[in-house]
Design a protein around this motif. Structure first.
Motif, PDB file in Angstrom:
ATOM      1  N   LEU A 132      24.328  63.193  25.303  1.00 25.29           N
ATOM      2  CA  LEU A 132      23.449  64.287  24.877  1.00 25.29           C
ATOM      3  C   LEU A 132      22.384  63.787  23.902  1.00 25.29           C
ATOM      4  O   LEU A 132      21.228  64.198  23.964  1.00 25.29           O
ATOM      5  CB  LEU A 132      24.277  65.403  24.224  1.00 25.29           C
ATOM      6  CG  LEU A 132      25.176  66.251  25.119  1.00 25.29           C
ATOM      7  CD1 LEU A 132      25.954  67.258  24.280  1.00 25.29           C
ATOM      8  CD2 LEU A 132      24.357  66.976  26.187  1.00 25.29           C
ATOM      9  N   MET A 133      22.792  62.894  23.010  1.00 18.22           N
ATOM     10  CA  MET A 133      21.865  62.368  22.007  1.00 18.22           C
ATOM     11  C   MET A 133      20.757  61.556  22.674  1.00 18.22           C
ATOM     12  O   MET A 133      19.579  61.657  22.301  1.00 18.22           O
ATOM     13  CB  MET A 133      22.640  61.514  21.012  1.00 18.22           C
ATOM     14  CG  MET A 133      21.874  61.113  19.768  1.00 18.22           C
ATOM     15  SD  MET A 133      22.984  60.412  18.517  1.00 18.22           S
ATOM     16  CE  MET A 133      23.758  61.911  17.881  1.00 18.22           C
ATOM     17  N   ARG A 134      21.125  60.765  23.640  1.00 26.54           N
ATOM     18  CA  ARG A 134      20.106  59.969  24.351  1.00 26.54           C
ATOM     19  C   ARG A 134      19.108  60.879  25.061  1.00 26.54           C
ATOM     20  O   ARG A 134      17.901  60.634  25.040  1.00 26.54           O
ATOM     21  CB  ARG A 134      20.775  59.041  25.362  1.00 26.54           C
ATOM     22  CG  ARG A 134      21.543  57.884  24.733  1.00 26.54           C
ATOM     23  CD  ARG A 134      22.258  57.067  25.798  1.00 26.54           C
ATOM     24  NE  ARG A 134      23.109  56.022  25.228  1.00 26.54           N
ATOM     25  CZ  ARG A 134      24.345  55.764  25.640  1.00 26.54           C
ATOM     26  NH1 ARG A 134      24.862  56.468  26.642  1.00 26.54           N
ATOM     27  NH2 ARG A 134      25.041  54.798  25.075  1.00 26.54           N
ATOM     28  N   ARG A 135      19.618  61.938  25.705  1.00 27.25           N
ATOM     29  CA  ARG A 135      18.709  62.860  26.396  1.00 27.25           C
ATOM     30  C   ARG A 135      17.780  63.559  25.418  1.00 27.25           C
ATOM     31  O   ARG A 135      16.601  63.764  25.697  1.00 27.25           O
ATOM     32  CB  ARG A 135      19.514  63.896  27.178  1.00 27.25           C
ATOM     33  CG  ARG A 135      20.282  63.314  28.359  1.00 27.25           C
ATOM     34  CD  ARG A 135      21.131  64.382  29.024  1.00 27.25           C
ATOM     35  NE  ARG A 135      21.972  63.830  30.076  1.00 27.25           N
ATOM     36  CZ  ARG A 135      22.875  64.533  30.747  1.00 27.25           C
ATOM     37  NH1 ARG A 135      23.049  65.823  30.457  1.00 27.25           N
ATOM     38  NH2 ARG A 135      23.602  63.966  31.688  1.00 27.25           N
ATOM     39  N   ALA A 136      18.305  63.935  24.247  1.00 21.18           N
ATOM     40  CA  ALA A 136      17.468  64.583  23.239  1.00 21.18           C
ATOM     41  C   ALA A 136      16.374  63.645  22.763  1.00 21.18           C
ATOM     42  O   ALA A 136      15.193  64.022  22.683  1.00 21.18           O
ATOM     43  CB  ALA A 136      18.336  65.044  22.067  1.00 21.18           C
ATOM     44  N   ASP A 150      19.326  61.249  17.007  1.00 20.55           N
ATOM     45  CA  ASP A 150      18.233  61.505  17.952  1.00 20.55           C
ATOM     46  C   ASP A 150      17.024  60.647  17.596  1.00 20.55           C
ATOM     47  O   ASP A 150      16.335  60.110  18.482  1.00 20.55           O
ATOM     48  CB  ASP A 150      17.833  62.979  17.918  1.00 20.55           C
ATOM     49  CG  ASP A 150      18.943  63.924  18.339  1.00 20.55           C
ATOM     50  OD1 ASP A 150      19.898  63.478  18.994  1.00 20.55           O
ATOM     51  OD2 ASP A 150      18.843  65.126  18.004  1.00 20.55           O
ATOM     52  N   GLY A 151      16.755  60.504  16.295  1.00 24.70           N
ATOM     53  CA  GLY A 151      15.600  59.729  15.843  1.00 24.70           C
ATOM     54  C   GLY A 151      15.700  58.256  16.214  1.00 24.70           C
ATOM     55  O   GLY A 151      14.691  57.641  16.594  1.00 24.70           O
ATOM     56  N   TYR A 152      16.913  57.691  16.115  1.00 22.57           N
ATOM     57  CA  TYR A 152      17.075  56.279  16.504  1.00 22.57           C
ATOM     58  C   TYR A 152      16.770  56.093  17.987  1.00 22.57           C
ATOM     59  O   TYR A 152      16.183  55.078  18.391  1.00 22.57           O
ATOM     60  CB  TYR A 152      18.493  55.808  16.190  1.00 22.57           C
ATOM     61  CG  TYR A 152      18.744  55.583  14.715  1.00 22.57           C
ATOM     62  CD1 TYR A 152      18.157  54.505  14.046  1.00 22.57           C
ATOM     63  CD2 TYR A 152      19.559  56.448  13.991  1.00 22.57           C
ATOM     64  CE1 TYR A 152      18.381  54.299  12.692  1.00 22.57           C
ATOM     65  CE2 TYR A 152      19.790  56.256  12.637  1.00 22.57           C
ATOM     66  CZ  TYR A 152      19.192  55.186  11.986  1.00 22.57           C
ATOM     67  OH  TYR A 152      19.411  54.983  10.641  1.00 22.57           O
ATOM     68  N   VAL A 153      17.161  57.079  18.798  1.00 14.86           N
ATOM     69  CA  VAL A 153      16.845  56.997  20.231  1.00 14.86           C
ATOM     70  C   VAL A 153      15.336  57.065  20.435  1.00 14.86           C
ATOM     71  O   VAL A 153      14.760  56.290  21.217  1.00 14.86           O
ATOM     72  CB  VAL A 153      17.543  58.122  21.009  1.00 14.86           C
ATOM     73  CG1 VAL A 153      17.141  58.077  22.487  1.00 14.86           C
ATOM     74  CG2 VAL A 153      19.049  58.024  20.882  1.00 14.86           C
ATOM     75  N   LEU A 195      26.314  54.948  16.984  1.00 15.08           N
ATOM     76  CA  LEU A 195      26.113  54.288  18.276  1.00 15.08           C
ATOM     77  C   LEU A 195      24.624  54.211  18.611  1.00 15.08           C
ATOM     78  O   LEU A 195      24.133  53.176  19.094  1.00 15.08           O
ATOM     79  CB  LEU A 195      26.855  55.051  19.378  1.00 15.08           C
ATOM     80  CG  LEU A 195      28.382  55.005  19.345  1.00 15.08           C
ATOM     81  CD1 LEU A 195      28.959  55.930  20.411  1.00 15.08           C
ATOM     82  CD2 LEU A 195      28.866  53.571  19.561  1.00 15.08           C
ATOM     83  N   ALA A 196      23.890  55.320  18.365  1.00 16.84           N
ATOM     84  CA  ALA A 196      22.452  55.333  18.644  1.00 16.84           C
ATOM     85  C   ALA A 196      21.727  54.324  17.763  1.00 16.84           C
ATOM     86  O   ALA A 196      20.802  53.622  18.231  1.00 16.84           O
ATOM     87  CB  ALA A 196      21.894  56.739  18.423  1.00 16.84           C
ATOM     88  N   ALA A 197      22.133  54.220  16.507  1.00 21.89           N
ATOM     89  CA  ALA A 197      21.499  53.251  15.607  1.00 21.89           C
ATOM     90  C   ALA A 197      21.774  51.826  16.064  1.00 21.89           C
ATOM     91  O   ALA A 197      20.897  50.952  15.990  1.00 21.89           O
ATOM     92  CB  ALA A 197      22.013  53.463  14.184  1.00 21.89           C
ATOM     93  N   ALA A 198      22.992  51.596  16.546  1.00 29.44           N
ATOM     94  CA  ALA A 198      23.348  50.253  17.001  1.00 29.44           C
ATOM     95  C   ALA A 198      22.555  49.854  18.248  1.00 29.44           C
ATOM     96  O   ALA A 198      22.302  48.658  18.470  1.00 29.44           O
ATOM     97  CB  ALA A 198      24.846  50.183  17.289  1.00 29.44           C
ATOM     98  N   GLY A 226      21.023  69.071  29.377  1.00 24.56           N
ATOM     99  CA  GLY A 226      22.255  69.118  30.142  1.00 24.56           C
ATOM    100  C   GLY A 226      23.290  70.099  29.644  1.00 24.56           C
ATOM    101  O   GLY A 226      24.445  70.062  30.094  1.00 24.56           O
ATOM    102  N   ILE A 227      22.905  70.989  28.732  1.00 28.74           N
ATOM    103  CA  ILE A 227      23.811  72.055  28.298  1.00 28.74           C
ATOM    104  C   ILE A 227      23.558  73.245  29.215  1.00 28.74           C
ATOM    105  O   ILE A 227      22.507  73.875  29.158  1.00 28.74           O
ATOM    106  CB  ILE A 227      23.565  72.426  26.825  1.00 28.74           C
ATOM    107  CG1 ILE A 227      23.881  71.215  25.933  1.00 28.74           C
ATOM    108  CG2 ILE A 227      24.406  73.625  26.413  1.00 28.74           C
ATOM    109  CD1 ILE A 227      23.576  71.432  24.465  1.00 28.74           C
ATOM    110  N   GLY A 228      24.504  73.552  30.067  1.00 27.08           N
ATOM    111  CA  GLY A 228      24.288  74.508  31.145  1.00 27.08           C
ATOM    112  C   GLY A 228      24.310  75.958  30.704  1.00 27.08           C
ATOM    113  O   GLY A 228      24.843  76.318  29.647  1.00 27.08           O
TER     114      GLY A 228
END
Length: 509
Positions: free
Chosen positions: A29-33, A63-66, A94-97, A202-204
């Motif tokens: 979800l974070m990657r999509r955002a 979200d910002g790191y992505v 994980l996103a920061a990494a 992707g939140i339905g």
């Protein structure tokens, strides 16, 4: 329905339910955002020489790191300024990494004119005032007049109330996910969001439905199916009859505005109920609107018995005092029994009808709960709201949405809490925030027109909450389209093209 609004807690639950259902996980979800935000930056700022991404320690920062990773991968000079490190093993960590850009501490944030700021500090979940290094960053971005893209909500704005917590960023663009939040529409938050883009991550709809949201963005999707359209065999009384009470000889204009608006909104018959000393004044100005002398309670009873009106407007220009109280209580006592085929469906109280109960609100609220009382809609502006609901109005911790809901429950009425961010609330907890308000409507008599539209829709069988929501939106849309130079007398005719389009849209469903 995409018109639902989610509180910060409901949004968190939507995330949780989506992740639990799989196959999407939290980092997915974070990657999509982040991808959605980065895509908007690429499209809107293709010439950006440098983008500064401000990341908080939570999911908004993740979200910002992505965003930063994608922008840098697309050849954009990107700097990350971080306010603390993400919690170990969290999705944000994980996103920061995954992002190869080494963050700099937010305390040292600096930017050059012409650069872009992506605000991914705190978003809608912030519950305390923005301060320290984050507040300094907001002030620096504003001082340099840098374009700001906010992730979810500008940091410093409450997602639930729209209030500024300390200070805040002012965004040119806000990208939010799945559904808007109340803070996107309530002032002053709405002014700080700039353009709002709603991104699908992707939140339905099935997940949102499980939350059973009770707050909506007001618009046709909420009430269009119930918008009255006359049947082929309709006659004027089948289309509803509205009674509008007029004030004395020097205060008749407000009632005529309401009456004309009720007629334009589709009511088949409208009668101005005039005191005897104002009959001549009203007769001079009325053509299609009927006129009837009404001085005493017995006159109301006779009118109800003979003409079977469906709705009334009481308050505009009528005067404040015991007579107004008496008329209001008589109308509330005139509702139809459940088994009756005809009777009063709804009342719209505005202006003087509201103020007349400022010393005895409980009397009005109790009457609204009488058996068979008609549905009651009240349309206070801020001053009138404070007169009738002083305890609720003085609660600075509550949002306008909270206050409207509390007032609706207390009064057993639909409350139209007017303003640039009008909130419509029902006693059952449903509420809608209007977002198409027009500054041109800030003119004397505009509210009288709104009352008339509401009564006209109720008279045609539209439920009170939906009628109030539709009236607010239609009123605002007409004012916005008319634009500069608008006065209240223009509004009834300005309703016509808006109503025509809505009826066409309803027919195509």
């Amino acid at each position: 329905m995409s018109d639902e609004l989610l509180t910060s807690a409901e949004m968190g639950e939507a995330d949780r339910l989506t992740i639990a259902a799989g196959p999407t996980d939290g980092i997915g979800l974070m990657r999509r955002a982040g991808e959605a935000v980065a895509a908007e930056v690429f499209v809107r700022y293709p010439q950006a020489a440098h983008v500064h991404v401000l990341c908080g320690p939570g999911n908004n920062g993740g979200d910002g790191y992505v965003v930063a990773r994608i922008l840098a991968g697309g050849g954009v000079a990107t700097t990350i300024w971080a306010s603390g490190a993400p919690r170990a093993q969290s999705d944000a960590a994980l996103a920061a990494a995954e992002c190869s850009i080494k963050p700099r501490p937010l305390v040292g944030f600096e930017a050059e004119p012409g650069s872009i700021v992506v605000d991914a500090l705190y978003g809608a979940g912030l519950s305390k005032p923005l301060s320290g290094e984050a507040a300094r960053a907001a002030d620096l971005a504003a001082g340099l007049h840098l374009p700001v893209v906010a992730v979810d909500l500008p940091s410093g704005i409450s997602g639930d109330s729209g209030k500024v917590l300390g200070t805040s960023f002012s965004a040119d663009l806000t990208v939010t996910f799945a559904r808007k939040k109340p803070g996107h529409l309530l002032l002053p938050g709405r002014e700080r969001c700039g353009e709002i883009v709603l991104a699908d991550i992707g939140i339905g709809d099935d997940v949102i439905a499980r939350l059973q949201p009770r707050t909506f963005e007001n618009g046709p999707a909420l009430w269009l199916r119930g918008l009255p359209v006359p049947a082929v065999d309709a006659h004027k009384y089948k289309r509803g009859h509205v009674g509008v009470f007029s004030g004395g000889p020097s205060a008749t204009g407000a009632a005529r505005l309401s009456a004309l608006a009720a007629a334009r909104s589709g009511a088949g018959a409208v009668t101005v109920l005039s005191p005897g000393n104002a009959m001549q004044v009203n007769a001079t100005h009325l053509t299609s609107i009927m006129l009837r002398r009404t001085d005493e309670m017995a006159d109301i009873e006779a009118f109800v018995g003979e003409r079977r009106p469906s709705a009334f407007v009481l308050g505009p220009g009528f005067g404040v005092g015991e007579k107004t109280q008496a008329f209001a209580l008589a109308l509330l006592a005139s509702g139809k029994p459940a088994a009756a085929a005809a009777g009063i469906d709804g009342l719209v109280f505005d202006a003087d009808a509201i103020t007349s109960f400022r010393e005895a609100p409980a009397m009005l609220f109790e009457a609204a709960r009488w058996p068979n009382a008609p549905a009651l809609v009240m349309t206070p502006h801020e001053g009138e709201f404070a007169r009738l609901f002083p305890g609720i109005a003085d609660d600075n911790a509550s949002s306008k949405l909270d206050k409207a809901r509390a007032a609706a429950a207390a009064a057993n009425a639909v409350i139209v809490y007017k303003g640039a961010d009008t909130v419509i609330a029902a006693p059952d907890g449903r509420a809608a925030i209007n977002s198409n308000g027009a500054a041109w409507l800030a003119t004397a008599g505009s509210g009288d027109v709104l009352s008339g539209i509401t009564a006209g829709l109720i008279a045609q069988g539209m439920p009170a909450f939906e009628a109030a929501c539709a009236a607010v939106w239609i009123h605002a849309e007409a004012g916005s389209r008319f634009g500069p130079g608008l006065i209240a007398e223009d509004l009834p005719l300005a309703l016509v093209p808006v109503l025509r389009e809505l009826v066409t849209a309803r027919g195509s469903r």
